[in-house]
Write an enzyme that holds these catalytic residues in place. Structure first.
Site, short mmCIF file in Angstrom:
data_model
loop_
_atom_site.label_atom_id
_atom_site.label_comp_id
_atom_site.label_asym_id
_atom_site.label_seq_id
_atom_site.Cartn_x
_atom_site.Cartn_y
_atom_site.Cartn_z
N ASN A 1 0.87 -1.17 0.00
CA ASN A 1 0.00 0.00 0.00
C ASN A 1 0.92 1.23 0.00
O ASN A 1 1.54 1.54 1.01
CB ASN A 1 -0.88 -0.03 1.26
CG ASN A 1 -1.76 1.20 1.37
OD1 ASN A 1 -1.85 1.99 0.44
ND2 ASN A 1 -2.39 1.37 2.52
N LYS B 1 0.06 4.23 -0.21
CA LYS B 1 -0.60 5.39 0.42
C LYS B 1 -0.35 6.66 -0.41
O LYS B 1 -0.37 6.60 -1.63
CB LYS B 1 -0.12 5.56 1.86
CG LYS B 1 -0.18 4.27 2.67
CD LYS B 1 -0.04 4.51 4.14
CE LYS B 1 0.05 3.17 4.85
NZ LYS B 1 -0.13 3.25 6.28
N HIS C 1 -9.72 0.72 4.57
CA HIS C 1 -8.45 0.92 5.29
C HIS C 1 -8.72 1.82 6.50
O HIS C 1 -9.52 2.75 6.41
CB HIS C 1 -7.41 1.56 4.36
CG HIS C 1 -6.03 1.51 4.94
ND1 HIS C 1 -5.61 2.41 5.89
CD2 HIS C 1 -5.00 0.65 4.74
CE1 HIS C 1 -4.37 2.12 6.24
NE2 HIS C 1 -3.98 1.05 5.56
N GLU D 1 -7.16 4.19 7.75
CA GLU D 1 -6.94 5.63 7.51
C GLU D 1 -8.15 6.26 6.82
O GLU D 1 -8.49 7.41 7.07
CB GLU D 1 -5.65 5.83 6.70
CG GLU D 1 -4.42 5.52 7.56
CD GLU D 1 -3.20 5.02 6.81
OE1 GLU D 1 -3.15 5.18 5.57
OE2 GLU D 1 -2.30 4.47 7.47
N GLU E 1 -5.98 -5.67 10.04
CA GLU E 1 -4.94 -4.69 10.36
C GLU E 1 -5.26 -4.01 11.69
O GLU E 1 -6.04 -3.04 11.74
CB GLU E 1 -4.90 -3.61 9.27
CG GLU E 1 -4.62 -4.15 7.89
CD GLU E 1 -3.98 -3.08 7.01
OE1 GLU E 1 -2.87 -3.31 6.53
OE2 GLU E 1 -4.58 -2.01 6.83
N GLY F 1 1.89 1.47 10.86
CA GLY F 1 2.82 2.59 10.78
C GLY F 1 3.46 2.95 12.12
O GLY F 1 4.07 4.00 12.26
N SER G 1 2.87 -2.98 10.26
CA SER G 1 4.33 -3.00 10.44
C SER G 1 4.99 -4.33 10.05
O SER G 1 5.90 -4.79 10.73
CB SER G 1 4.71 -2.60 11.87
OG SER G 1 4.24 -1.29 12.14
C1 PEP Z 1 -1.07 -0.34 5.84
O1 PEP Z 1 -0.97 0.77 5.36
O2 PEP Z 1 -2.03 -1.03 5.53
C2 PEP Z 1 -0.04 -0.80 6.77
C3 PEP Z 1 -0.20 -1.98 7.32
O3 PEP Z 1 1.02 0.05 7.00
P1 PEP Z 1 2.40 -0.35 7.73
O4 PEP Z 1 2.90 -1.62 7.09
O5 PEP Z 1 3.31 0.82 7.46
O6 PEP Z 1 2.11 -0.54 9.17
#
Ligand code: PEP
Length: 250
Positions: free
Chosen positions: A9, A11, A95, A97, A167, A173, A213
């Site tokens: 992703n 972003k 997601h 976010e 997630e 993040g 992460s």
């Molecule tokens: C994501 O954006 O879905 C995500 C899991 O980000 P990160 O791997 O940076 O935690």
């Protein structure tokens, strides 16, 4: 057999030149035959990245959002019809976010999922709990509710085009990762929810990705869990070497 998936992703990162460079590196890379790579690309680069990666049959392109309506006076938005017309196969919906910063509710996501599927898109549907819910021990119930509201009315055929990404928000993040045991516990719960709601076949065939992460140093252990079929990766997907290691961590 469930697909093993490494989804990145991007972003709202990368300028055009950087996006093209990263896409070119993946296009030229050798990807294990049993792994599907999905690149979640900002809208403006979708077509360019799709053209660059087209020759690599293991790579698929995904949008990071799409509207619940096919068209209309919605300035700045992108519809599933538009994605379909550009032959973009996947879209990430739900997601955290988007849920947090753009107030996307489970009810709205239900409409978005329906619209995406109706236009032939495959959906990576994200669920996951915030830290306070985890601390209160209500994470299973919370995630089940997200699934119940947004996807429980889909048909078995619809579910062939759904990938679920678990997630935990506290791990996105933040550098903090769920332990492999925590990931497995939630993935097992999600799979048993799929079994109760859609039956054994859907439960067995739906890929459930872990996100939060994921890095080269922890991917192997997380992907090694019985109900973890891959990862949705943010930060570590922005660098070719890190994501390539993750792709090879199954
Ligand atoms: C994501 O954006 O879905 C995500 C899991 O980000 P990160 O791997 O940076 O935690």
């Amino acid at each position: 057999m469930r697909k093993k998936i490494a989804a990145g992703n991007w972003k709202m990162y990368k300028n055009f030149e950087e996006a093209i460079e990263l896409a070119t590196s993946f296009a030229n890379s050798e990807i294990p035959e049993d792994v599907t790579v999905i690149l979640g690309v900002p809208f403006v680069y979708l077509k360019s990245v799709a053209v660059i990666t087209a020759a690599n049959k293991r790579i698929f392109i995904s949008a990071q959002n799409s509207h619940d309506k096919n068209e209309g006076a919605y300035t700045g938005e992108v519809s599933p019809v538009m994605l379909k017309s550009m032959e973009i196969p996947f879209v990430i919906l739900g997601h955290s976010e988007r849920r947090e910063y753009y107030n996307e509710s489970p009810e709205l996501l239900k409409l978005k999922v329906r619209a995406a599927l109706d236009n032939g898109l495959k959906v990576i549907f994200c669920v996951g709990e915030p830290l306070l819910i985890r601390k209160a021990g209500n994470h299973e119930q919370y995630v089940k509710e997200q699934l119940k509201i947004s996807i429980s009315e889909l048909s078995g055929d619809d579910m062939k085009n759904i990938v679920i990404a678990y997630e935990p928000i506290w791990a996105i993040g933040t550098g903090e990762t769920a332990t492999p045991e925590q990931a497995q516990e939630m993935h097992k719960m999600i799979r048993s929810y799929l079994n109760e709601t859609f039956g054994q076949f859907v439960a067995k065939e739906t890929s459930i990705l872990y996100g939060g992460s994921v890095k080269p140093s922890n991917a192997r252990e997380i992907f090694g869990q019985e109900d973890v079929d891959g990862g949705l990766v943010g930060g570590a997907s922005l660098d070719f070497d890190s994501f390539y290691e993750i792709i090879n961590a199954f």
